[in-house]
Design a protein around this motif. Structure first.
Motif, PDB file in Angstrom:
ATOM      1  N   ILE A  25       0.844  -1.197   0.000  1.00 10.49           N
ATOM      2  CA  ILE A  25       0.000   0.000   0.000  1.00 10.49           C
ATOM      3  C   ILE A  25       0.882   1.251   0.000  1.00 10.49           C
ATOM      4  CG2 ILE A  25      -1.594   1.368   1.407  1.00 10.49           C
ATOM      5  CD1 ILE A  25      -2.853  -1.343   2.261  1.00 10.49           C
ATOM      6  N   VAL A  26       1.916   1.258   0.821  1.00 11.77           N
ATOM      7  CA  VAL A  26       2.804   2.425   0.890  1.00 11.77           C
ATOM      8  C   VAL A  26       3.533   2.619  -0.434  1.00 11.77           C
ATOM      9  CG1 VAL A  26       4.887   3.339   1.994  1.00 11.77           C
ATOM     10  CG2 VAL A  26       3.048   2.393   3.391  1.00 11.77           C
ATOM     11  N   THR A  28       2.588   1.672  -3.410  1.00 10.78           N
ATOM     12  CA  THR A  28       1.604   2.128  -4.397  1.00 10.78           C
ATOM     13  C   THR A  28       1.259   3.596  -4.181  1.00 10.78           C
ATOM     14  OG1 THR A  28       0.684  -0.113  -4.478  1.00 10.78           O
ATOM     15  CG2 THR A  28      -0.673   1.649  -5.386  1.00 10.78           C
ATOM     16  N   ALA A  29       1.074   3.995  -2.928  1.00 12.03           N
ATOM     17  CA  ALA A  29       0.733   5.391  -2.635  1.00 12.03           C
ATOM     18  C   ALA A  29       1.858   6.342  -3.031  1.00 12.03           C
ATOM     19  CB  ALA A  29       0.414   5.545  -1.147  1.00 12.03           C
ATOM     20  N   GLY A  33       1.419   9.055  -5.791  1.00 11.48           N
ATOM     21  CA  GLY A  33       1.597  10.424  -5.318  1.00 11.48           C
ATOM     22  C   GLY A  33       2.622  11.207  -6.111  1.00 11.48           C
ATOM     23  N   VAL A  54      -5.700  10.972  -5.579  1.00  7.48           N
ATOM     24  CA  VAL A  54      -4.803   9.987  -4.970  1.00  7.48           C
ATOM     25  C   VAL A  54      -5.435   9.424  -3.701  1.00  7.48           C
ATOM     26  CG1 VAL A  54      -2.583   9.668  -3.812  1.00  7.48           C
ATOM     27  CG2 VAL A  54      -2.684  10.933  -5.947  1.00  7.48           C
ATOM     28  N   ALA A  55      -6.040  10.276  -2.897  1.00  9.98           N
ATOM     29  CA  ALA A  55      -6.647   9.821  -1.644  1.00  9.98           C
ATOM     30  C   ALA A  55      -7.775   8.821  -1.896  1.00  9.98           C
ATOM     31  CB  ALA A  55      -7.167  11.015  -0.848  1.00  9.98           C
ATOM     32  N   MET A  58      -6.396   5.549  -3.458  1.00 15.75           N
ATOM     33  CA  MET A  58      -5.653   4.758  -2.474  1.00 15.75           C
ATOM     34  C   MET A  58      -6.568   4.141  -1.422  1.00 15.75           C
ATOM     35  SD  MET A  58      -2.735   4.254  -3.495  1.00 15.75           S
ATOM     36  CE  MET A  58      -2.458   3.164  -2.120  1.00 15.75           C
ATOM     37  N   ASP A  59      -7.664   4.801  -1.100  1.00 16.94           N
ATOM     38  CA  ASP A  59      -8.634   4.168  -0.193  1.00 16.94           C
ATOM     39  C   ASP A  59      -9.143   2.868  -0.793  1.00 16.94           C
ATOM     40  OD1 ASP A  59      -8.412   6.114   1.727  1.00 16.94           O
ATOM     41  OD2 ASP A  59     -10.225   7.191   1.127  1.00 16.94           O
ATOM     42  N   GLY A  62      -6.196   0.364  -1.275  1.00 20.26           N
ATOM     43  CA  GLY A  62      -5.748  -0.151   0.012  1.00 20.26           C
ATOM     44  C   GLY A  62      -6.561  -1.343   0.464  1.00 20.26           C
TER      45      GLY A  62
END
Length: 108
Positions: A25-26, A28-29, A33, A54-55, A58-59, A62
């Protein structure tokens, strides 16, 4: 993630699965980003608009990354069967039948 799992005495397979999910997840974010604002700037859109995109993405990602990585790790590497409780299976069956009747899409 792993430190918290150790403190709360989470079983080892679950600790590994969640730690791997957090790692992906990190990564990918970070990638999104960086890439999304640069891509938006390249096509002439204000890169500041990428923050909410992005938010939201990513939700969603995730949750998908967590479910997929935990299913893979717990199911294949640790041999833990991932079965839903009978009540949940019945509820999902009812939801699928309603979806099929309402939309005519029955192969989901």
């Amino acid at each position: 993630g792993l430190g918290r799992a150790v403190i709360f005495q989470t079983p080892f397979p679950e600790s590994v699965a969640i730690s791997v999910a957090l790692y992906f997840i990190v990564i990918t974010a970070i990638t999104m980003g960086v890439a999304l604002p640069l891509g938006m700037q390249h096509i002439g859109i204000d890169p500041a608009h990428s923050a909410t995109t992005v938010a939201v993405v990513m939700d969603i990602l995730g949750v998908l990354i967590t479910v997929q990585s935990c299913s893979l790790i717990l199911g294949r590497f640790f041999g833990m069967p991932l079965k839903l409780p009978d009540e949940v299976e019945e509820d999902l069956d009812i939801i699928c039948r309603i979806w099929c009747n309402e939309t005519g899409i029955c192969n989901i």
